[in-house]
Design an enzyme around this catalytic site. Structure first.
Site, short mmCIF file in Angstrom:
data_model
loop_
_atom_site.label_atom_id
_atom_site.label_comp_id
_atom_site.label_asym_id
_atom_site.label_seq_id
_atom_site.Cartn_x
_atom_site.Cartn_y
_atom_site.Cartn_z
N SER A 1 100.80 14.73 -72.46
CA SER A 1 102.18 15.05 -71.96
C SER A 1 102.36 13.59 -71.49
O SER A 1 103.50 13.31 -71.44
CB SER A 1 101.92 14.50 -70.39
N LYS B 1 100.89 9.14 -65.20
CA LYS B 1 101.88 9.30 -65.39
C LYS B 1 102.43 7.65 -65.74
O LYS B 1 101.51 7.12 -65.20
CB LYS B 1 102.55 10.42 -65.16
#
Length: 249
Positions: free
Chosen positions: A47, A118
């Site tokens: 990701s 993230k």
């Protein structure tokens, strides 16, 4: 007598004693660093490619967001307090006793806890919108040119328009097509926002593998021109986390 005592002194034992002291001090320092300054994590998914790759080992600065403030662009590790990840497998003991010991003192990443990594795109008060006519994310009306994105990343598949509540952040992966980030969880009670209290720290460096060792950038130039949070008109978030603009069907 002194000469006899010197002969009885075993140089091998003295050497082992010194080595033992060094090891104990090193482990103590490692534990203190892990507890108060840095902590090791590993990357399990794609990701955040190409910034972070699968099986990268990273060190996280535990002084962010307190006492050092968190900024837009920071790559952060946060606890999965909202249940974004599948539950750990039953019976996961974190490895054998040696691996657990290395994890305890901070020399090995902890694989038994649920964490995500993230990039921070919006902080409290920011209006984050996807997308402008060129497919770019805007923050407080300023379009972002994001050099850290994976070459195949696109934003337009998940349009949104949100205002980040105080004490929360809006996070997105650098590999936008393969990141179940804040965008994926807007319909949940959290609205996709992550509480600052859930943030473990800021990802600072890649420590392993050696050919990828280096500092993890937060690209301040991308966000330098973003106006202050709350400076412009913005829709109020509904309880579901969507803006009033998104509420209609």
């Amino acid at each position: 007598m002194e000469q006899a005592a010197g002969k009885r002194r075993n140089p091998a034992l003295a050497w082992l004693k010194e080595i033992g002291i060094i090891v104990v001090v090193a482990l103590l320092l490692s534990f203190l660093i892990k507890t108060f300054l840095f902590r090791a994590f590993y990357i399990p998914s794609t990701s955040m490619e190409n910034t972070l790759e699968v099986n990268d080992r990273i060190f996280v600065n535990l002084l962010v967001p307190q006492p050092i403030g968190l900024e837009r662009g920071d790559v952060v590790v946060f606890r999965d307090d909202l249940g974004w990840l599948p539950a750990n497998g039953a019976g996961d003991d974190g490895g054998n006793w040696f691996q657990q010991a290395l994890t305890f003192v901070g020399l090995m990443p902890d694989s038994s806890e649920q964490h995500l990594v993230k990039r921070v795109i919006g902080i409290g008060g920011d209006r984050v919108v996807c997308c402008d006519a060129d497919g770019r994310i805007t923050v407080n009306g300023k379009a972002l040119d994001e050099p850290y994105l994976h070459p195949d990343s696109t934003n337009e598949s998940q349009p949104f328009d949100v205002v980040v509540p105080d004490g929360k952040i809006w996070v997105m992966g650098d590999n936008r097509n393969h990141s179940a980030d804040s965008r994926e969880h807007r319909d949940e009670a959290s609205g996709g926002f992550i509480a600052l209290d859930s943030v473990e720290g800021k990802a600072a460096v890649i420590a392993w593998p050696l050919d990828r060792m280096g500092v993890i950038g937060n690209y301040p130039e991308v966000f330098d021109s973003v106006p202050p949070a709350g400076g412009g008109s913005a829709p109020a978030n509904t309880p579901s986390g969507r803006s009033e603009q998104e509420g209609g069907e």
